[in-house]
Design an enzyme around this catalytic site. Structure first.
Site, short mmCIF file in Angstrom:
data_model
loop_
_atom_site.label_atom_id
_atom_site.label_comp_id
_atom_site.label_asym_id
_atom_site.label_seq_id
_atom_site.Cartn_x
_atom_site.Cartn_y
_atom_site.Cartn_z
N SER A 32 26.79 -6.75 -1.06
CA SER A 32 27.17 -7.92 -0.27
C SER A 32 25.94 -8.70 0.17
O SER A 32 24.81 -8.19 0.15
CB SER A 32 27.99 -7.52 0.97
OG SER A 32 27.16 -7.30 2.09
N ILE A 33 26.18 -9.93 0.60
CA ILE A 33 25.10 -10.81 1.06
C ILE A 33 24.50 -10.30 2.36
O ILE A 33 23.36 -10.66 2.72
CB ILE A 33 25.63 -12.25 1.25
CG1 ILE A 33 24.48 -13.24 1.35
CG2 ILE A 33 26.56 -12.33 2.47
CD1 ILE A 33 24.90 -14.70 1.26
N LYS A 34 25.21 -9.44 3.06
CA LYS A 34 24.74 -8.96 4.36
C LYS A 34 23.48 -8.10 4.24
O LYS A 34 22.79 -7.87 5.24
CB LYS A 34 25.84 -8.17 5.07
CG LYS A 34 27.09 -9.00 5.38
CD LYS A 34 26.83 -10.13 6.35
CE LYS A 34 28.11 -10.79 6.79
NZ LYS A 34 27.90 -11.85 7.78
N ASP A 35 23.18 -7.61 3.04
CA ASP A 35 21.93 -6.84 2.87
C ASP A 35 20.72 -7.66 3.28
O ASP A 35 19.75 -7.14 3.83
CB ASP A 35 21.76 -6.43 1.40
CG ASP A 35 22.77 -5.40 0.95
OD1 ASP A 35 23.59 -4.97 1.78
OD2 ASP A 35 22.73 -5.01 -0.23
N ALA B 42 20.58 -7.93 7.16
CA ALA B 42 20.45 -6.61 7.77
C ALA B 42 18.99 -6.14 7.75
O ALA B 42 18.45 -5.68 8.76
CB ALA B 42 21.34 -5.60 7.05
#
Length: 324
Positions: A41-44, A47
């Site tokens: 996901s793009i959240k890597d 994060a």
């Protein structure tokens, strides 16, 4: 030899892929497929940035515990970085999140707490409140607060925006993003608008969320808030990371239309992605009268469809929701 020293070095530089069969517009639609990140996901991106900035600022100390309320994807990104850096993770999820998301987070060593969805943000049972409380009770812990943490937006200003600009040779005319915490759309849009102020920024919202009306009227209308099924976009709060001034318009998409489009993307394009990606493409098609053959639209595909196999990719669940 060519290799990475650890998995978090593989974050970013995801491909743009043309959409063909699901595109009802005359424009060229290019999907930024963020499932190629190690946490799918793009959240890597954000994060890792939030952790690195917290380390630099002394907020996250060696051996500490990372605490966050998440819909699943931010938790995965945080967990992957935590594994490499030696931190523990406790994640608080609303009970509407898919079982697959919770199982995946447990698989990478995180502790999970589940809270009810249908409570006010200020309610002590909400996942916002529980996350904050845990951070005060657990020694040597750090509450991430992705909604208001500026590192969320900065991550996309530094990586997602420049990548899209380079990959389109500066020809992008529209950026379309499902809006949740606001970091992706705000950081990416800020960079792109600095390169070309004429680029249009469209945020995808869902029914039951406050974003669209607030953007258009400046009124936070609690009557807009009600329970919805779509995961990853929409909010009943106004996160500091949502820069409304840089977004040109919001478009609401129904739970049903987002789910059906996600299934179409899998079956017709061979791109298995999640609920927010389905909603984003459905939103683009709803706005097709605002596009022409000269437009180049980049849409963010946030996460992988395997996190929704028990829901939107499950025929019985779809029937129970009266979606099919």
């Amino acid at each position: 030899m060519e290799y990475f020293n650890n998995i978090i070095e593989t974050i970013g530089n995801t491909p743009l892929v043309r959409l063909n069969k699901v595109n009802d517009t005359s424009a060229l639609i290019l999907a930024k497929v963020e499932t190629f990140n190690p946490g799918h996901s793009i959240k890597d991106r954000m994060a890792l940035k939030m952790i690195e900035d917290a380390e630099r600022d002394g907020k996250l100390m060696p051996g500490g515990t990372i605490i966050e309320g998440t819909s699943g994807n931010t938790g995965m990104g945080l967990a992957l970085a935590a594994i490499q850096k030696g931190y523990k993770c406790i994640f608080v999820l609303a009970d509407k999140q898919s079982k697959e998301k919770m199982d995946v987070l447990r698989a990478v060593g995180a502790e999970i707490r589940v809270c009810p969805t249908d409570v006010d943000p200020e309610d002590p049972r909400s996942y916002y409140s529980v996350s904050k409380r845990l951070s005060t009770e657990i020694p040597n812990s750090w509450y991430v607060n992705q909604y208001d943490n500026p590192s969320n937006t900065i991550a996309h200003y530094e990586s997602t925006g420049p990548e899209i600009w380079r990959q389109t040779s500066g020809k992008i005319t529209h950026l379309v993003v499902g809006v949740g915490t606001g970091g992706t759309i705000s950081g990416t849009a800020k960079y792109l608008k600095e390169q070309n102020p004429q680029i249009k920024i469209w945020g995808i919202d869902t029914y039951g969320s406050v974003f669209k009306k607030y953007h258009e009227t400046g009124v936070f209308d609690e009557n807009e808030i009600y329970s919805y099924i779509t995961e990853g976009i929409g909010e009943d709060i106004l996160p500091k990371n949502v820069d409304f001034s840089i977004i040109d318009r919001f478009e609401k998409v129904t739970d049903k239309d987002g789910a059906i489009m996600a299934r179409r993307l899998s079956r017709e394009e061979g791109i298995m992605v999640g609920y927010s990606a389905g909603s984003a493409v459905a939103g683009i098609n709803q706005l097709k009268c605002h596009l022409n053959e000269n437009d180049i639209v980049v849409v963010i595909f946030h996460d992988h469809g395997t996190r929704y196999v028990g829901k939107i990719f499950n025929d019985e669940w779809m029937k129970d929701q009266n979606f099919i």
